[in-house]
Design an enzyme around this catalytic site. Structure first.
Site, mmCIF file in Angstrom:
data_model
loop_
_atom_site.group_PDB
_atom_site.id
_atom_site.type_symbol
_atom_site.label_atom_id
_atom_site.label_comp_id
_atom_site.label_asym_id
_atom_site.label_seq_id
_atom_site.Cartn_x
_atom_site.Cartn_y
_atom_site.Cartn_z
ATOM 1 N N LYS A 87 1.029 -1.293 0.401
ATOM 2 C CA LYS A 87 -0.300 -0.039 -0.114
ATOM 3 C C LYS A 87 0.585 1.835 -0.842
ATOM 4 O O LYS A 87 0.211 2.286 -0.783
ATOM 5 C CB LYS A 87 -1.103 0.044 1.014
ATOM 6 N N LYS A 138 -4.080 -9.817 -6.898
ATOM 7 C CA LYS A 138 -4.444 -9.906 -6.070
ATOM 8 C C LYS A 138 -5.476 -9.244 -6.552
ATOM 9 O O LYS A 138 -5.569 -8.258 -6.816
ATOM 10 C CB LYS A 138 -4.498 -9.331 -4.625
ATOM 11 N N LYS A 140 -10.515 -4.636 -4.492
ATOM 12 C CA LYS A 140 -11.132 -4.148 -4.807
ATOM 13 C C LYS A 140 -10.913 -2.316 -5.084
ATOM 14 O O LYS A 140 -11.879 -1.663 -5.776
ATOM 15 C CB LYS A 140 -12.729 -3.791 -3.033
HETATM 16 P P1 ATP Z 1 -8.698 -3.480 -0.971
HETATM 17 O O1 ATP Z 1 -8.623 -3.525 -2.076
HETATM 18 O O2 ATP Z 1 -8.729 -2.341 -0.633
HETATM 19 O O3 ATP Z 1 -7.376 -3.328 -0.057
HETATM 20 P P2 ATP Z 1 -9.571 -5.635 -0.327
HETATM 21 O O4 ATP Z 1 -10.030 -5.970 -1.487
HETATM 22 O O5 ATP Z 1 -8.151 -6.278 -0.477
HETATM 23 O O6 ATP Z 1 -9.170 -3.910 -0.225
HETATM 24 P P3 ATP Z 1 -10.224 -6.014 2.491
HETATM 25 O O7 ATP Z 1 -11.938 -5.328 3.037
HETATM 26 O O8 ATP Z 1 -9.504 -5.490 2.621
HETATM 27 O O9 ATP Z 1 -10.255 -6.153 0.799
HETATM 28 O O10 ATP Z 1 -10.403 -7.587 2.782
HETATM 29 C C1 ATP Z 1 -12.271 -8.209 3.170
HETATM 30 C C2 ATP Z 1 -11.323 -9.664 3.088
HETATM 31 O O11 ATP Z 1 -11.780 -10.425 2.415
HETATM 32 C C3 ATP Z 1 -10.472 -9.787 4.047
HETATM 33 O O12 ATP Z 1 -10.367 -11.106 4.928
HETATM 34 C C4 ATP Z 1 -9.322 -10.706 2.901
HETATM 35 O O13 ATP Z 1 -8.196 -11.495 3.140
HETATM 36 C C5 ATP Z 1 -10.340 -11.295 1.713
HETATM 37 N N1 ATP Z 1 -10.196 -10.651 0.540
HETATM 38 C C6 ATP Z 1 -10.147 -9.375 -0.490
HETATM 39 N N2 ATP Z 1 -9.633 -10.163 -1.468
HETATM 40 C C7 ATP Z 1 -8.665 -11.037 -1.642
HETATM 41 C C8 ATP Z 1 -9.408 -12.159 -3.131
HETATM 42 N N3 ATP Z 1 -8.680 -11.587 -3.862
HETATM 43 N N4 ATP Z 1 -8.548 -13.427 -2.007
HETATM 44 C C9 ATP Z 1 -9.267 -14.005 -1.045
HETATM 45 N N5 ATP Z 1 -9.860 -13.408 -0.367
HETATM 46 C C10 ATP Z 1 -9.625 -11.832 -0.076
#
Ligand code: ATP
Ligand code: LTN
Length: 332
Positions: A115, A197, A200
């Site tokens: 980040k 990954k 969002k």
């Molecule tokens: P950001 O993009 O804002 O960092 P994010 O998409 O990683 O957000 P979070 O709110 O940080 O989402 O994550 C919520 C949950 O979803 C966490 O338990 C995280 O491990 C899971 N998660 C997020 N992205 C993935 C992915 N691509 N595959 C599996 N699990 C995920």
């Protein structure tokens, strides 16, 4: 705190539209704990402000994330669903735990490294101490298990290290939590770059399937997904695109890698991608319908938030009271 009941705790940031990575890696698994565990699921808005947010968007997504928790099958009568900033104990315990967390430990966190590279113009202290606030979330509720995607495993392990360190000085303060990572689904990868990954906050909307995308959009995105040069539907390290689609298909249908490889043996990528899209759209349709129903009644959502915050505060204040006393803060 709960004599015979185990605790499950997790959180999702309202930092963007939720993706199928969030769904398969986290949300979908939350309800599996609801029968045997006391569950707390939080919308972590204080974590979201570690990167800049538009206030109106943050507010709307906070409602949406709560509605999605319920749409994914969480019953607010049984699980405590709430918003982090409504429970002041989180920020207060985070400060205390800051004093029990080492600079070196935080420097090693891969999410911080990722980040801070992505937001090089805003490497703020909150981004650095983000895992300590997460540790506070988890430890306030004497959590046993934390269902998360694999990317968060490192943060849960740090939480454990902080708890062990605190307990060594002040015995019997915190329960030591374990991460729970869904078996078949590890990390859902971007459809445009399967070495990255699915996130969002990705700027390329075609790289990401959102939980609320309609069926046509879902199928179109899967049809455009990057695959590999040969045409075999087989999971392997040198085929990250197809492996990711097999993992997504398994997440939505419950089928193992072997079953999926067998089902599509001899067929082309086109057919396979359409099948993945269909399976995803079919699984999400009922979630989307329930989501719309919950979002239509904002007053009800607010009542839910209030009730969740009251329940959570009750538990959180007990742990924080214990911590304050053990540290030697004067009790009035
Ligand atoms: P950001 O993009 O804002 O960092 P994010 O998409 O990683 O957000 P979070 O709110 O940080 O989402 O994550 C919520 C949950 O979803 C966490 O338990 C995280 O491990 C899971 N998660 C997020 N992205 C993935 C992915 N691509 N595959 C599996 N699990 C995920
Ligand atoms: N850090 C997590 C979100 C999160 C969380 C938590 C998850 C904040 N507090 C407590 C589990 C338990 C993330 O970035 N996905």
């Amino acid at each position: 705190m709960f004599k015979d009941q185990k605790i499950s705790y997790s959180g999702v940031q309202p930092s963007g539209n939720l993706t199928i990575g969030n769904y398969l890696g986290a949300l979908k698994n939350f309800k599996d704990f609801a029968r045997d565990y006391k569950c707390f699921y939080c919308v972590v808005d204080e974590h979201a402000i570690t990167v800049r947010q538009v206030p109106a968007d943050l507010r709307r997504r906070t409602y949406e994330t709560l509605a999605l928790y319920m749409a994914c099958g969480l019953d607010p009568e049984k699980s405590t669903l709430y918003v982090q900033s409504h429970v002041r104990e989180h920020a207060e315990l985070a400060w205390v735990l800051d004093c029990f967390t080492m600079f070196g430990e935080l420097s090693r966190m891969t999410q911080f490294k990722d980040k801070s590279a992505k937001h090089a113009d805003n490497v703020n202290a909150g981004l650095f101490t983000y895992p300590v606030l997460m540790a506070a979330d988890i430890l306030l509720y004497q959590t046993d298990v934390v269902p998360v995607g694999i990317d968060q495993k490192q943060h849960v392990e740090l939480t454990r290290d902080i708890a062990v360190r605190f307990n060594q000085l002040y015995p019997d303060t915190f329960t030591l939590p374990e991460p729970y990572i869904a078996k078949n689904v590890r990390k859902i990868m971007s459809l445009a770059d399967p070495t990255k990954k699915m996130s969002k906050s990705d700027e390329n909307v075609n790289a990401v399937v959102y939980i609320l995308d309609d069926k046509d959009t879902i199928i179109r995105k899967f049809r455009r997904a990057v695959t590999d040069s040969d045409s075999e539907i087989r999971a392997s390290e040198d085929k990250p695109g197809v492996s990711n689609l097999i993992s997504i298909y398994g997440g939505f249908t419950g089928k193992s890698v072997e079953e999926t490889e067998k089902e599509f043996a001899g067929l082309g990528y086109g057919e396979f991608k359409t099948a993945v899209g269909e399976a995803c759209a079919a699984a999400l349709a009922p979630v989307q319908q329930r989501f719309r129903d919950y979002m239509a009644d904002k007053a009800q959502l607010e009542a839910q938030m209030k009730r969740g915050a009251e329940e959570a505060s009750w538990y959180a204040s007990r742990t924080l009271g214990k911590v304050r006393k053990k540290l030697g803060f004067v009790q009035l």
